[in-house]
Design a protein around this motif. Structure first.
Motif, PDB file in Angstrom:
ATOM      1  N   ALA A 142       0.833  -1.207   0.000  1.00 21.90           N
ATOM      2  CA  ALA A 142       0.000   0.000   0.000  1.00 21.90           C
ATOM      3  C   ALA A 142       0.867   1.256   0.000  1.00 21.90           C
ATOM      4  CB  ALA A 142      -0.924  -0.006   1.214  1.00 21.90           C
ATOM      5  N   ASP A 147      -1.431   3.507  -2.187  1.00 22.26           N
ATOM      6  CA  ASP A 147      -2.792   3.105  -1.861  1.00 22.26           C
ATOM      7  C   ASP A 147      -3.062   3.299  -0.373  1.00 22.26           C
ATOM      8  OD1 ASP A 147      -5.087   2.217  -3.159  1.00 22.26           O
ATOM      9  OD2 ASP A 147      -4.078   0.454  -3.977  1.00 22.26           O
ATOM     10  N   SER A 148      -4.337   3.281  -0.029  1.00 20.05           N
ATOM     11  CA  SER A 148      -4.723   3.323   1.379  1.00 20.05           C
ATOM     12  C   SER A 148      -4.380   1.989   2.038  1.00 20.05           C
ATOM     13  CB  SER A 148      -6.232   3.577   1.489  1.00 20.05           C
ATOM     14  OG  SER A 148      -6.693   3.246   2.778  1.00 20.05           O
ATOM     15  N   PRO A 149      -3.962   2.004   3.313  1.00 20.34           N
ATOM     16  CA  PRO A 149      -3.666   0.753   4.014  1.00 20.34           C
ATOM     17  C   PRO A 149      -4.851  -0.213   4.059  1.00 20.34           C
ATOM     18  CG  PRO A 149      -2.824   2.631   5.245  1.00 20.34           C
ATOM     19  CD  PRO A 149      -3.671   3.191   4.143  1.00 20.34           C
ATOM     20  N   PRO A 154      -3.889  -4.157  -2.264  1.00 21.83           N
ATOM     21  CA  PRO A 154      -2.711  -4.619  -1.519  1.00 21.83           C
ATOM     22  C   PRO A 154      -3.014  -5.818  -0.631  1.00 21.83           C
ATOM     23  CG  PRO A 154      -2.915  -2.233  -1.378  1.00 21.83           C
ATOM     24  CD  PRO A 154      -4.184  -2.737  -1.994  1.00 21.83           C
TER      25      PRO A 154
END
Length: 217
Positions: A142, A147-149, A154
């Motif tokens: 991520a 990307d967002s966690p 991911p």
């Protein structure tokens, strides 16, 4: 820098204590052996055992070999332009070909794995370790892709990689338990990795490529 006498002695003592413990655990069961008995069998004090291994579980799953960052580190160390999943596949192949000890490509690993599965505390630790590895890998993916966690991609990729990693260990354990030679087991695991790469294909193999220094401008 070459290893000094003191460091070599400490490393040999640590290995001796652990090998002695594993022998006792396999013979009698993890929960039926005490640290004091491990120390006596190894010819050291109980304090010496604890100096090298903080917990009894660490004798079986030492943090330096069973790290939650294992898969994430494979991705962090990938080659420029290499995708995250190919980096893991390459690293696993290298470990198999070199008969890396952490994979358990030894004659006695099957019995050790059976012992671990029979001990609830070790089984729980293995399951927790698997979750931590997947979570750590998802976090790295991520971060590197922006990307967002909590984004799905991911986590999906990390879950696929984590499942494959678990399958490799399970296959090694199963085959060594029935008496297959390490070379035969290694060949079978390499076939599994090849099949996984073929089935994964497409986007997942190019996902999260490492940065190429020549393309940094």
């Amino acid at each position: 820098m070459s290893e000094g006498l003191r460091e070599r002695k400490k490393r040999e003592t640590r290995r001796h204590v652990r090998e002695t413990a594993l022998g006792l655990f396999v013979e009698r069961g993890f929960e039926h052996v005490t640290i004091a008995e491990v120390a006596a069998a190894a010819g050291v004090s109980a304090n010496t055992v604890y100096n090298y291994f903080e917990t009894k579980e660490n004798l079986v799953l030492p943090p330096d070999e069973a790290s939650p960052q294992r898969l994430a580190d494979m991705v962090r160390g990938r080659r420029p332009g290499e995708g995250a999943v190919p980096a893991v596949l390459r690293t696993l192949r290298g470990e198999v070909r070199s008969r890396d000890r952490k994979l358990g490509l030894t004659d006695g690993f099957g019995r050790v794995l059976e012992m671990m599965r029979a001990a609830p505390t070790l089984t729980a630790r293995l399951e927790d370790l698997g979750r931590q590895m997947t979570d750590a890998l998802a976090a790295v993916l991520a971060e590197e892709t922006g990307d967002s966690p909590t984004a799905p991609l991911p986590r999906v990729v990390a879950a696929q990689v984590g499942a494959l990693h678990s399958l490799v260990y399970a296959e090694i354990g199963r085959r060594t338990a029935i008496g297959e030679e390490p070379d035969t087991v290694a060949a079978a695991v390499l076939d599994i990795l090849g099949a996984a790469e073929e089935l994964l294909g497409g986007h997942i193999l190019t996902y999260a490529r490492g940065k190429d220094p020549q393309c940094s401008e």
